[in-house]
Structure formats: structure tokens, C-alpha cells
Design a protein around this motif. Sequence first.
Motif, PDB file in Angstrom:
ATOM      1  N   LYS A   1       0.553   1.643 -13.090  1.00 28.86           N
ATOM      2  CA  LYS A   1       0.603   0.176 -13.038  1.00 28.86           C
ATOM      3  C   LYS A   1       1.362  -0.406 -14.228  1.00 28.86           C
ATOM      4  O   LYS A   1       1.918  -1.491 -14.130  1.00 28.86           O
ATOM      5  N   ASP A   2       1.419   0.310 -15.334  1.00 33.78           N
ATOM      6  CA  ASP A   2       2.179  -0.140 -16.498  1.00 33.78           C
ATOM      7  C   ASP A   2       3.679  -0.166 -16.223  1.00 33.78           C
ATOM      8  O   ASP A   2       4.431  -0.829 -16.939  1.00 33.78           O
ATOM      9  N   TYR A   3       4.103   0.542 -15.196  1.00 31.87           N
ATOM     10  CA  TYR A   3       5.525   0.676 -14.873  1.00 31.87           C
ATOM     11  C   TYR A   3       5.860   0.125 -13.488  1.00 31.87           C
ATOM     12  O   TYR A   3       6.927   0.401 -12.950  1.00 31.87           O
ATOM     13  N   MET A   4       4.946  -0.642 -12.906  1.00 33.75           N
ATOM     14  CA  MET A   4       5.077  -1.038 -11.504  1.00 33.75           C
ATOM     15  C   MET A   4       6.351  -1.829 -11.214  1.00 33.75           C
ATOM     16  O   MET A   4       6.991  -1.614 -10.193  1.00 33.75           O
ATOM     17  N   ASP A   5       6.762  -2.734 -12.096  1.00 35.23           N
ATOM     18  CA  ASP A   5       7.983  -3.513 -11.837  1.00 35.23           C
ATOM     19  C   ASP A   5       9.187  -2.592 -11.654  1.00 35.23           C
ATOM     20  O   ASP A   5       9.983  -2.777 -10.737  1.00 35.23           O
ATOM     21  N   THR A   6       9.313  -1.594 -12.511  1.00 29.01           N
ATOM     22  CA  THR A   6      10.436  -0.659 -12.418  1.00 29.01           C
ATOM     23  C   THR A   6      10.286   0.242 -11.201  1.00 29.01           C
ATOM     24  O   THR A   6      11.265   0.512 -10.499  1.00 29.01           O
ATOM     25  N   ILE A   7       9.084   0.697 -10.925  1.00 33.83           N
ATOM     26  CA  ILE A   7       8.840   1.541  -9.752  1.00 33.83           C
ATOM     27  C   ILE A   7       9.249   0.804  -8.479  1.00 33.83           C
ATOM     28  O   ILE A   7       9.950   1.355  -7.625  1.00 33.83           O
ATOM     29  N   LEU A   8       8.838  -0.454  -8.355  1.00 35.04           N
ATOM     30  CA  LEU A   8       9.186  -1.230  -7.162  1.00 35.04           C
ATOM     31  C   LEU A   8      10.686  -1.416  -7.042  1.00 35.04           C
ATOM     32  O   LEU A   8      11.237  -1.413  -5.946  1.00 35.04           O
ATOM     33  N   MET A   9      11.358  -1.576  -8.153  1.00 35.75           N
ATOM     34  CA  MET A   9      12.807  -1.761  -8.142  1.00 35.75           C
ATOM     35  C   MET A   9      13.537  -0.473  -7.736  1.00 35.75           C
ATOM     36  O   MET A   9      14.553  -0.522  -7.040  1.00 35.75           O
ATOM     37  N   LEU A  10      13.013   0.679  -8.144  1.00 37.35           N
ATOM     38  CA  LEU A  10      13.705   1.950  -7.920  1.00 37.35           C
ATOM     39  C   LEU A  10      13.341   2.645  -6.611  1.00 37.35           C
ATOM     40  O   LEU A  10      14.069   3.526  -6.165  1.00 37.35           O
ATOM     41  N   GLN A  11      12.216   2.278  -6.004  1.00 40.65           N
ATOM     42  CA  GLN A  11      11.822   2.962  -4.771  1.00 40.65           C
ATOM     43  C   GLN A  11      12.667   2.466  -3.592  1.00 40.65           C
ATOM     44  O   GLN A  11      13.238   1.385  -3.633  1.00 40.65           O
ATOM     45  N   ASP A  12      12.762   3.292  -2.565  1.00 42.18           N
ATOM     46  CA  ASP A  12      13.473   2.910  -1.353  1.00 42.18           C
ATOM     47  C   ASP A  12      12.715   1.775  -0.667  1.00 42.18           C
ATOM     48  O   ASP A  12      11.499   1.634  -0.819  1.00 42.18           O
ATOM     49  N   GLU A  13      13.430   0.970   0.096  1.00 45.62           N
ATOM     50  CA  GLU A  13      12.777  -0.135   0.793  1.00 45.62           C
ATOM     51  C   GLU A  13      11.966   0.346   1.991  1.00 45.62           C
ATOM     52  O   GLU A  13      10.924  -0.209   2.299  1.00 45.62           O
ATOM     53  N   LYS A  14      12.434   1.373   2.651  1.00 47.63           N
ATOM     54  CA  LYS A  14      11.759   1.876   3.837  1.00 47.63           C
ATOM     55  C   LYS A  14      10.944   3.115   3.485  1.00 47.63           C
ATOM     56  O   LYS A  14      11.410   3.981   2.745  1.00 47.63           O
ATOM     57  N   TYR A  15       9.723   3.198   4.005  1.00 44.52           N
ATOM     58  CA  TYR A  15       8.822   4.336   3.786  1.00 44.52           C
ATOM     59  C   TYR A  15       8.496   4.539   2.306  1.00 44.52           C
ATOM     60  O   TYR A  15       8.404   5.661   1.825  1.00 44.52           O
ATOM     61  N   ALA A  16       8.319   3.455   1.579  1.00 51.03           N
ATOM     62  CA  ALA A  16       8.043   3.518   0.148  1.00 51.03           C
ATOM     63  C   ALA A  16       6.551   3.736  -0.113  1.00 51.03           C
ATOM     64  O   ALA A  16       5.706   3.357   0.697  1.00 51.03           O
ATOM     65  N   PRO A  17       6.208   4.341  -1.258  1.00 52.78           N
ATOM     66  CA  PRO A  17       4.795   4.579  -1.568  1.00 52.78           C
ATOM     67  C   PRO A  17       4.020   3.299  -1.920  1.00 52.78           C
ATOM     68  O   PRO A  17       2.811   3.260  -1.789  1.00 52.78           O
ATOM     69  N   PHE A  18       4.721   2.250  -2.363  1.00 49.79           N
ATOM     70  CA  PHE A  18       4.060   0.998  -2.731  1.00 49.79           C
ATOM     71  C   PHE A  18       4.670  -0.169  -1.968  1.00 49.79           C
ATOM     72  O   PHE A  18       5.879  -0.196  -1.719  1.00 49.79           O
ATOM     73  N   ASN A  19       3.832  -1.164  -1.636  1.00 45.16           N
ATOM     74  CA  ASN A  19       4.371  -2.363  -0.994  1.00 45.16           C
ATOM     75  C   ASN A  19       4.865  -3.336  -2.065  1.00 45.16           C
ATOM     76  O   ASN A  19       4.755  -3.063  -3.258  1.00 45.16           O
ATOM     77  N   LYS A  20       5.410  -4.476  -1.649  1.00 41.17           N
ATOM     78  CA  LYS A  20       6.028  -5.413  -2.588  1.00 41.17           C
ATOM     79  C   LYS A  20       5.055  -5.971  -3.615  1.00 41.17           C
ATOM     80  O   LYS A  20       5.464  -6.405  -4.680  1.00 41.17           O
ATOM     81  N   SER A  21       3.763  -5.986  -3.301  1.00 39.81           N
ATOM     82  CA  SER A  21       2.777  -6.503  -4.253  1.00 39.81           C
ATOM     83  C   SER A  21       2.263  -5.404  -5.198  1.00 39.81           C
ATOM     84  O   SER A  21       1.410  -5.665  -6.041  1.00 39.81           O
ATOM     85  N   GLY A  22       2.780  -4.183  -5.049  1.00 38.98           N
ATOM     86  CA  GLY A  22       2.395  -3.093  -5.943  1.00 38.98           C
ATOM     87  C   GLY A  22       1.188  -2.299  -5.493  1.00 38.98           C
ATOM     88  O   GLY A  22       0.717  -1.427  -6.213  1.00 38.98           O
ATOM     89  N   ARG A  23       0.692  -2.577  -4.311  1.00 35.06           N
ATOM     90  CA  ARG A  23      -0.443  -1.815  -3.781  1.00 35.06           C
ATOM     91  C   ARG A  23       0.082  -0.601  -3.026  1.00 35.06           C
ATOM     92  O   ARG A  23       1.146  -0.645  -2.418  1.00 35.06           O
ATOM     93  N   GLY A  24      -0.655   0.470  -3.064  1.00 33.14           N
ATOM     94  CA  GLY A  24      -0.241   1.693  -2.396  1.00 33.14           C
ATOM     95  C   GLY A  24      -0.262   1.559  -0.884  1.00 33.14           C
ATOM     96  O   GLY A  24      -1.164   0.943  -0.320  1.00 33.14           O
ATOM     97  N   ASN A  25       0.744   2.108  -0.239  1.00 29.29           N
ATOM     98  CA  ASN A  25       0.777   2.170   1.216  1.00 29.29           C
ATOM     99  C   ASN A  25      -0.015   3.388   1.686  1.00 29.29           C
ATOM    100  O   ASN A  25      -0.084   4.394   0.992  1.00 29.29           O
ATOM    101  N   THR A  26      -0.591   3.279   2.856  1.00 27.18           N
ATOM    102  CA  THR A  26      -1.350   4.383   3.424  1.00 27.18           C
ATOM    103  C   THR A  26      -0.390   5.408   4.001  1.00 27.18           C
ATOM    104  O   THR A  26       0.533   5.061   4.728  1.00 27.18           O
TER     105      THR A  26
END
Length: 66
Positions: free
Chosen positions: A16-41
Motif C-alpha cells: 500500500k505504500d507503493y500503490m500509486d506507482t503500482i496502479l500506474m505500472l500495471q496493465d489495464e486489463k486483468y490487473a491485480p488491483f482495481n483503480k481504487s487500489g483494492r485487490g481483484n479476485t
Amino acid sequence: MVNAEYINLITPITYKDYMDTILMLQDEKYAPFNKSGRGNTGYLFRVSPKLADFLFDIVEKTNGYT
């Protein structure tokens, strides 16, 4: 099946300390986190090469690995 090797870290990483960067670097489709930073199932998520490099850098810097 995915073969994996687990290594216990000396200093755990708080993602969570790095969530802004993680969200920026992850792919848009099939990503591990949604736009609000919560984990996808899901069972297994693709990680972009840039995100993988970023995460490995954090582990190396906080745990003294080179």
C-alpha cells in the motif's frame, strides 16, 4: 500450475505504500488491483515487466539484496 520459489524477506514489503506507482505500472486489463487500489479476485494475474522491475527494486533496496 506455476512453479515458484519462496524466499522469506528480512523486511516485509507494505504494498500500500507503493500503490500509486503500482496502479500506474500495471496493465489495464486483468490487473491485480482495481483503480481504487483494492485487490481483484483471481488466482493468477499478469504483471507487466515494468511493474515486476519496480517490485524487485523495492525488495532489493529494503532487504539488502543485490
